[in-house]
Scaffold this motif. Sequence first.
Motif, PDB file in Angstrom:
ATOM      1  N   ARG A  29       0.782  -1.178   0.000  1.00 18.51           N
ATOM      2  CA  ARG A  29       0.000   0.000   0.000  1.00 18.51           C
ATOM      3  C   ARG A  29       0.843   1.270   0.000  1.00 18.51           C
ATOM      4  O   ARG A  29       0.310   2.362  -0.027  1.00 18.51           O
ATOM      5  N   THR A 101       8.055   1.508   5.648  1.00 13.53           N
ATOM      6  CA  THR A 101       7.277   0.297   5.385  1.00 13.53           C
ATOM      7  C   THR A 101       8.248  -0.834   5.034  1.00 13.53           C
ATOM      8  O   THR A 101       9.428  -0.596   4.757  1.00 13.53           O
ATOM      9  N   HIS A 199      -0.120 -11.005  -0.726  1.00 13.89           N
ATOM     10  CA  HIS A 199      -0.309  -9.805   0.094  1.00 13.89           C
ATOM     11  C   HIS A 199      -1.777  -9.424   0.219  1.00 13.89           C
ATOM     12  O   HIS A 199      -2.197  -8.879   1.248  1.00 13.89           O
TER      13      HIS A 199
HETATM   14  C1  MLT Z   1       5.184  -2.560   2.224  1.00 17.75           C
HETATM   15  O1  MLT Z   1       5.845  -1.544   2.015  1.00 17.75           O
HETATM   16  O2  MLT Z   1       5.702  -3.627   2.481  1.00 17.75           O
HETATM   17  C2  MLT Z   1       3.670  -2.531   2.167  1.00 17.75           C
HETATM   18  O3  MLT Z   1       3.179  -1.335   1.836  1.00 17.75           O
HETATM   19  C3  MLT Z   1       3.062  -3.380   3.215  1.00 17.75           C
HETATM   20  C4  MLT Z   1       1.649  -3.028   3.643  1.00 17.75           C
HETATM   21  O4  MLT Z   1       0.688  -3.325   2.944  1.00 17.75           O
HETATM   22  O5  MLT Z   1       1.469  -2.425   4.679  1.00 17.75           O
END
Ligand code: MLT
Length: 242
Positions: A29, A101, A199
């Motif tokens: 995201r 992230t 994911h």
């Molecule tokens: C990430 O950078 O790994 C993602 O954005 C993970 C998430 O969905 O939070």
Amino acid sequence: MRIDIAISGDHVSPDLVRGKTVIVIDTLRATTVIITSLVNGAKSVVPVTTVEEGLGIMKRMENVVLGGERKSMKIDGFDFSNSPREYTREVISGKNLILTTTNGTKAISKSKDGTRILIGALVNAKAVARKACGYTEDIIIVNAGTDGRFSMDDFITGGALIEEILAMRNADLTDISKTALMTYRNHKDIRSYVKEAAHFRILEDLGLQDDIDFCLQKDIFAIVPEFDHGVIKLPEGQISLL
Ligand code: MLT
């Protein structure tokens, strides 16, 4: 012009991106969060790879909020998680967002040697494609991936970007770019493809269905953030709120 794809930040070296326009994608995201924050008036987004780095930068900046995730969940002591729906105008306008992230901010940092680094996702697919077409350099789409591995959600987004680029100009495609394009053309209902992604299931299991729905909206925003000298901003002249 040639278009190539790297399947994760771990597959990026300075030589791979040097002299090219880089488009970094983390559909689920992180890049969706970055674009949404800037649409809603954030002054800047500072992507960092570790929590410690974020806390260190926070001490040197004003008007800062902390956002991000580990294992897709909010980090203890942070203001926001990695949900794009949290970054409303009310909370983010005028703020500098320090974001960490698992995969997305790492992919951005690894791309720093590109001629220019554009931030893309489905939400700004057409806009980022148009911007990249305005330059003569080859394009490399850097997918955030998942822990160094291929990720279906970023891959099909790359295919959508390539479709948009080809609508504007000719380009040579590498085999992986052709495959991404074919994947997108065969799955215009993006959700039907992305729902098979690992994911997708992780976010669904965490009850984050609304985040997925938000991230899979194509072309709801027309801005193209750029990463330069450690900071992501909107270039002069791009307005934040549509
Ligand atoms: C990430 O950078 O790994 C993602 O954005 C993970 C998430 O969905 O939070």
